[in-house]
Design a protein around this motif. Sequence first.
Motif, PDB file in Angstrom:
ATOM      1  N   THR A 234     -14.418  54.384 -16.726  1.00 21.10           N
ATOM      2  CA  THR A 234     -15.862  54.375 -16.404  1.00 21.10           C
ATOM      3  C   THR A 234     -16.013  52.753 -16.102  1.00 21.10           C
ATOM      4  O   THR A 234     -17.062  52.280 -15.155  1.00 21.10           O
ATOM      5  CB  THR A 234     -16.695  54.550 -17.646  1.00 21.10           C
ATOM      6  OG1 THR A 234     -16.467  55.848 -17.956  1.00 21.10           O
ATOM      7  CG2 THR A 234     -18.368  54.369 -17.506  1.00 21.10           C
ATOM      8  N   ALA A 235     -15.709  51.843 -16.654  1.00 18.95           N
ATOM      9  CA  ALA A 235     -15.480  50.381 -16.327  1.00 18.95           C
ATOM     10  C   ALA A 235     -14.851  50.020 -14.680  1.00 18.95           C
ATOM     11  O   ALA A 235     -15.095  49.007 -14.423  1.00 18.95           O
ATOM     12  CB  ALA A 235     -14.910  49.737 -17.393  1.00 18.95           C
ATOM     13  N   GLY A 236     -14.238  50.980 -14.181  1.00 21.41           N
ATOM     14  CA  GLY A 236     -13.539  50.785 -13.073  1.00 21.41           C
ATOM     15  C   GLY A 236     -12.199  50.504 -13.007  1.00 21.41           C
ATOM     16  O   GLY A 236     -11.636  50.131 -11.805  1.00 21.41           O
ATOM     17  N   PHE A 237     -11.448  50.804 -13.982  1.00 18.90           N
ATOM     18  CA  PHE A 237      -9.885  50.621 -14.311  1.00 18.90           C
ATOM     19  C   PHE A 237      -9.549  51.901 -14.430  1.00 18.90           C
ATOM     20  O   PHE A 237      -9.652  52.748 -15.528  1.00 18.90           O
ATOM     21  CB  PHE A 237      -9.741  49.540 -15.067  1.00 18.90           C
ATOM     22  CG  PHE A 237     -10.322  48.228 -14.780  1.00 18.90           C
ATOM     23  CD1 PHE A 237      -9.877  47.238 -13.736  1.00 18.90           C
ATOM     24  CD2 PHE A 237     -11.336  47.727 -15.618  1.00 18.90           C
ATOM     25  CE1 PHE A 237     -10.605  46.077 -13.675  1.00 18.90           C
ATOM     26  CE2 PHE A 237     -12.077  46.521 -15.239  1.00 18.90           C
ATOM     27  CZ  PHE A 237     -11.486  45.812 -14.436  1.00 18.90           C
ATOM     28  N   GLN A 238      -8.342  52.308 -13.646  1.00 16.67           N
ATOM     29  CA  GLN A 238      -7.517  53.697 -13.672  1.00 16.67           C
ATOM     30  C   GLN A 238      -6.244  53.255 -14.460  1.00 16.67           C
ATOM     31  O   GLN A 238      -5.324  52.602 -13.711  1.00 16.67           O
ATOM     32  CB  GLN A 238      -7.525  54.163 -12.426  1.00 16.67           C
ATOM     33  CG  GLN A 238      -8.809  54.487 -11.816  1.00 16.67           C
ATOM     34  CD  GLN A 238      -9.802  55.201 -12.490  1.00 16.67           C
ATOM     35  OE1 GLN A 238      -9.470  56.234 -13.228  1.00 16.67           O
ATOM     36  NE2 GLN A 238     -11.167  55.168 -12.534  1.00 16.67           N
ATOM     37  N   PHE A 239      -6.125  53.688 -15.505  1.00 14.30           N
ATOM     38  CA  PHE A 239      -4.683  53.635 -16.225  1.00 14.30           C
ATOM     39  C   PHE A 239      -4.187  55.257 -16.354  1.00 14.30           C
ATOM     40  O   PHE A 239      -5.041  56.107 -16.417  1.00 14.30           O
ATOM     41  CB  PHE A 239      -4.629  52.898 -17.371  1.00 14.30           C
ATOM     42  CG  PHE A 239      -5.283  51.323 -17.257  1.00 14.30           C
ATOM     43  CD1 PHE A 239      -4.519  50.490 -16.410  1.00 14.30           C
ATOM     44  CD2 PHE A 239      -6.408  51.024 -17.947  1.00 14.30           C
ATOM     45  CE1 PHE A 239      -5.066  49.347 -16.165  1.00 14.30           C
ATOM     46  CE2 PHE A 239      -6.854  49.849 -17.536  1.00 14.30           C
ATOM     47  CZ  PHE A 239      -6.248  48.902 -16.800  1.00 14.30           C
ATOM     48  N   ASN A 240      -2.941  55.418 -16.922  1.00 14.74           N
ATOM     49  CA  ASN A 240      -2.579  56.413 -17.268  1.00 14.74           C
ATOM     50  C   ASN A 240      -1.785  56.572 -18.638  1.00 14.74           C
ATOM     51  O   ASN A 240      -1.538  55.519 -19.261  1.00 14.74           O
ATOM     52  CB  ASN A 240      -1.387  57.068 -16.535  1.00 14.74           C
ATOM     53  CG  ASN A 240      -0.246  56.216 -16.016  1.00 14.74           C
ATOM     54  OD1 ASN A 240       0.222  55.739 -17.063  1.00 14.74           O
ATOM     55  ND2 ASN A 240       0.266  56.252 -14.751  1.00 14.74           N
ATOM     56  N   LEU A 241      -1.580  57.812 -19.068  1.00 11.99           N
ATOM     57  CA  LEU A 241      -0.930  57.844 -20.526  1.00 11.99           C
ATOM     58  C   LEU A 241       0.331  57.101 -20.906  1.00 11.99           C
ATOM     59  O   LEU A 241       0.364  56.452 -21.805  1.00 11.99           O
ATOM     60  CB  LEU A 241      -0.742  59.167 -20.860  1.00 11.99           C
ATOM     61  CG  LEU A 241      -1.868  60.117 -21.335  1.00 11.99           C
ATOM     62  CD1 LEU A 241      -1.730  61.349 -21.394  1.00 11.99           C
ATOM     63  CD2 LEU A 241      -2.697  59.558 -22.623  1.00 11.99           C
ATOM     64  N   ASP A 296     -10.404  48.008  -9.893  1.00 13.02           N
ATOM     65  CA  ASP A 296      -9.220  48.369 -10.122  1.00 13.02           C
ATOM     66  C   ASP A 296      -8.242  48.061  -8.901  1.00 13.02           C
ATOM     67  O   ASP A 296      -6.978  47.610  -8.774  1.00 13.02           O
ATOM     68  CB  ASP A 296      -9.146  49.970 -10.019  1.00 13.02           C
ATOM     69  CG  ASP A 296      -7.782  50.646 -10.443  1.00 13.02           C
ATOM     70  OD1 ASP A 296      -7.521  50.560 -11.581  1.00 13.02           O
ATOM     71  OD2 ASP A 296      -7.221  51.271  -9.656  1.00 13.02           O
ATOM     72  N   ARG A 297      -9.017  47.967  -7.447  1.00 10.35           N
ATOM     73  CA  ARG A 297      -8.166  47.728  -6.531  1.00 10.35           C
ATOM     74  C   ARG A 297      -7.696  46.112  -6.555  1.00 10.35           C
ATOM     75  O   ARG A 297      -6.591  46.088  -5.910  1.00 10.35           O
ATOM     76  CB  ARG A 297      -9.438  47.729  -5.314  1.00 10.35           C
ATOM     77  CG  ARG A 297      -8.663  47.082  -3.964  1.00 10.35           C
ATOM     78  CD  ARG A 297      -7.635  47.505  -3.291  1.00 10.35           C
ATOM     79  NE  ARG A 297      -7.788  48.895  -2.623  1.00 10.35           N
ATOM     80  CZ  ARG A 297      -7.118  49.668  -1.917  1.00 10.35           C
ATOM     81  NH1 ARG A 297      -5.749  49.435  -1.913  1.00 10.35           N
ATOM     82  NH2 ARG A 297      -7.335  50.746  -1.293  1.00 10.35           N
ATOM     83  N   VAL A 298      -8.190  45.178  -7.385  1.00  7.46           N
ATOM     84  CA  VAL A 298      -7.786  44.030  -7.341  1.00  7.46           C
ATOM     85  C   VAL A 298      -6.928  43.530  -8.649  1.00  7.46           C
ATOM     86  O   VAL A 298      -6.574  42.592  -8.898  1.00  7.46           O
ATOM     87  CB  VAL A 298      -8.809  42.981  -6.924  1.00  7.46           C
ATOM     88  CG1 VAL A 298      -9.368  42.949  -5.753  1.00  7.46           C
ATOM     89  CG2 VAL A 298     -10.118  43.235  -8.168  1.00  7.46           C
ATOM     90  N   LEU A 533     -17.754  35.290 -15.099  1.00  9.41           N
ATOM     91  CA  LEU A 533     -18.243  35.924 -13.725  1.00  9.41           C
ATOM     92  C   LEU A 533     -18.687  37.193 -14.038  1.00  9.41           C
ATOM     93  O   LEU A 533     -17.902  38.035 -14.918  1.00  9.41           O
ATOM     94  CB  LEU A 533     -17.192  35.803 -12.805  1.00  9.41           C
ATOM     95  CG  LEU A 533     -16.649  34.431 -12.191  1.00  9.41           C
ATOM     96  CD1 LEU A 533     -15.251  34.678 -11.582  1.00  9.41           C
ATOM     97  CD2 LEU A 533     -17.824  33.697 -11.521  1.00  9.41           C
ATOM     98  N   ARG A 534     -19.750  37.603 -13.481  1.00  9.26           N
ATOM     99  CA  ARG A 534     -20.501  38.811 -13.738  1.00  9.26           C
ATOM    100  C   ARG A 534     -19.982  39.958 -12.364  1.00  9.26           C
ATOM    101  O   ARG A 534     -19.557  39.322 -11.501  1.00  9.26           O
ATOM    102  CB  ARG A 534     -21.813  38.916 -13.689  1.00  9.26           C
ATOM    103  CG  ARG A 534     -22.397  38.468 -14.991  1.00  9.26           C
ATOM    104  CD  ARG A 534     -24.008  38.003 -14.940  1.00  9.26           C
ATOM    105  NE  ARG A 534     -24.791  38.954 -13.924  1.00  9.26           N
ATOM    106  CZ  ARG A 534     -25.824  38.719 -13.777  1.00  9.26           C
ATOM    107  NH1 ARG A 534     -26.430  37.498 -14.044  1.00  9.26           N
ATOM    108  NH2 ARG A 534     -26.589  39.506 -13.079  1.00  9.26           N
ATOM    109  N   PRO A 535     -19.576  40.982 -12.857  1.00  8.30           N
ATOM    110  CA  PRO A 535     -18.791  42.130 -11.938  1.00  8.30           C
ATOM    111  C   PRO A 535     -19.831  42.044 -10.469  1.00  8.30           C
ATOM    112  O   PRO A 535     -20.915  42.022 -10.748  1.00  8.30           O
ATOM    113  CB  PRO A 535     -18.696  43.137 -12.595  1.00  8.30           C
ATOM    114  CG  PRO A 535     -18.612  42.983 -13.970  1.00  8.30           C
ATOM    115  CD  PRO A 535     -19.569  41.851 -14.081  1.00  8.30           C
ATOM    116  N   VAL A 536     -19.161  42.253  -9.630  1.00  9.48           N
ATOM    117  CA  VAL A 536     -20.067  42.525  -8.193  1.00  9.48           C
ATOM    118  C   VAL A 536     -19.213  43.866  -7.673  1.00  9.48           C
ATOM    119  O   VAL A 536     -18.451  44.294  -7.969  1.00  9.48           O
ATOM    120  CB  VAL A 536     -19.716  41.607  -7.117  1.00  9.48           C
ATOM    121  CG1 VAL A 536     -20.510  40.043  -7.458  1.00  9.48           C
ATOM    122  CG2 VAL A 536     -18.428  41.327  -6.762  1.00  9.48           C
TER     123      VAL A 536
END
Length: 779
Positions: A234-241, A296-298, A533-536
Amino acid sequence: MSKLGTILDQIDSGIVLLPEFQRGYVWNRDQVRGLMRSLYLGFPVGGLLVWETEADHGSVRGSDHVGGGVKHLLLDGQQRITSLYGVVRGKPPAFFEGDPAAFTGLRFNVEEETFEFYAPAKMRDDPTWVDVTELFIDGIEPQIGNLTSHPDTMPHFATYMGRLIRLRNILEREFHQEKITGADKGVDVVVDIFNRVNSGGTKLSKGDLALAKICADWPEARSTMRKHLGTWSTAGFQFNLDWLLRNVNAVATGRAQFESLEGVGSGDFAQALTSSERYISGFLDVISGRLGLDHDRVLMGRYAFPVVSRFLHLNGGTFADATQRDRMLFWYIHAALWGRFAGSTETILTQDYDTVARSGIDGLITSLTRWRGGNLVIDGQDFEGFGRGSRFYPLLYLLTRVLGARDFGSGLELKSEMLGHLTSLQVHHIFPKALLYKHGYGRSEVNAVANFSFLTQQTNLAIGKRPPEEYFAETEQKHPGALESQWIPTDPQLWRPDRYLDFLAARRELLANAANGFLAGLRDGTKPAAEPLRPVVVVSEEEVDDVRAGQVKALVEELVAAGCAEPALDSEIADPATGRLLGVAEAYWPDGLQPGLGNPVVLELDANPELARMEELGYEVFTSVDALRGYVARRNEQAAGLADPEPLVEERDTGAQTTTGSESAPVVLAQSGGDQGTVPDFERAMRGVYETARREAGYNATYFLGMVAEHGGLATAKKLLASPVVSDGFAALWERGRLDLTVEALVVMDEHESLFTPHELDIARHRLRQFDFDTTARR
């Protein structure tokens, strides 16, 4: 042997279940359709492998209401039995994890004896299309009324009823079952058997085995971990188990090998998971607020996180002060940039866990410096990478966020608190792609990291395709210093297309100097603290001026719609033995096109001498969008029973010519004469263009000749126009600046227009205009 109906009843009663380590449901509609067709025709569909055991709730999936006693856990046959349960019962089984749309809405045509999924325009009010699920749930009797109510079906009523009875009788189909029994058959033994049997699919990892054992003691372990993963998503970061489990292992045991978790009790594991979630979330906040890496991209260096988690656990859960935090960030960035964990991950993690326990962050920095040959300094050449999969793309974004880079249009720093409603950023090609392609530069040069900058979406749109020598001068006049804030060389001579390579070299040096200065500040504690820094929001730019990007985008959309997994885009592929970078894939399916089915798949469009090494490592490598599309189409046809049931031969090409296995091919244009709108004339034009393309554009379209020979010129052209994506030939000719040699340009010529439908002509004109080709010039 067990009848299908009996197996489905056993699923309902909780006797047949899935072991917790099994992957989810991944089949697509074509595979479901193919299975039903094979069963209807009496073709072999394979047997089942089950593990007969007195399973507890933690070792099986979907077991909330399962009683005691012996259970049959499906090891091989999950996809088939789940599909059949979904079609017959009209709902997924209790252990289901996946997309139920794959088996929802299946219809059977009693006249043609074919299976298709519901299409309202085609099937509504047509009694010959029977809802397969309704047939199994309600029986034959309702179908009698449906068929007899339509006079057209009465002459064939007996035949149709016989076919429906035959379909419903697949519940009587016997499935051969092999059973694994015995008290000595624990989870680890069964997982090994599973991997041996499942040779065509993705193997279960040591992490899967470790988690299966943990779930036996703590059934909520997997769902709790997924909850954490969902929060980060939800925060924009994809991880796996598997990744989260590595962090937990680092906290709980200080070891990298998953076998170390065998001695960890459920209570200790739960506590380590709670701590790991706190450490990871806290470090993500630091990375986002201090480095600006807010999506996630960066996100760099994912496998540095377990080392950070281990350090924080040993350090009381927090950094002692800002200096300690910044030194960890210095190590983290360099570990990511140089691929510290790209090779033998467990070996490197073990070394770093031992180092951090012995000598903390200072030891990590020393060890990394030694591993790098005594050098943690960035050189301009390090920015030579291209594409958003480059390790230095996140560093460019980081520098943009932390060093006050300014927007070319507004002159404001690219910080959300300053931009207000203009917080959406886009990746901007400093030299427009179309301009560079026109001057003969290749894809890797066009998409060089040093040709990227970040601008507000509004400014990016305003600049459009203007050359930098125009808009740089305006920017310098309106907003002095804005160019320098984005590390743009100020020599106007470098702003010309003919000096593009010199521009890249100069900007790489400026970026390297900026990066070294910032990183030295983190290391030495001289980088002053600032407000977080606030997310953009970074939105993708429209790739309408890049045929290859458009090809990949359309391909991904097509494959996902067909049931394939979402790939990672612009993804680095590293050699697991050495960590050496093998390439940057346009699209990468690490678990196969469908998770659990097949080897990792790589789409790599650029010539690359490392492709042979990728194949040696077990990757399915495709260097052509057309080849991958054709492979998937043939695979789905075979799954649906539309092709001969022979072993699928994968037609791929890893050399310079990339048309093997393609359903589309380059089509080129030559001067043609003859009567307007005649098929023979169009055929001669199609056959005569090969030499034109080879001679004038240096493009050898041999596969195209084969298509014309097999299908004819007109059918070949219509086949290409019907494709949702332009062919590899179109892309190759666009790169050579010769769209006049495409089939689309041939189709819209006055003498050939009458051979095509208005819709086909619209497609051809749209493709050409999309890439600035004047369709009226050829009329």
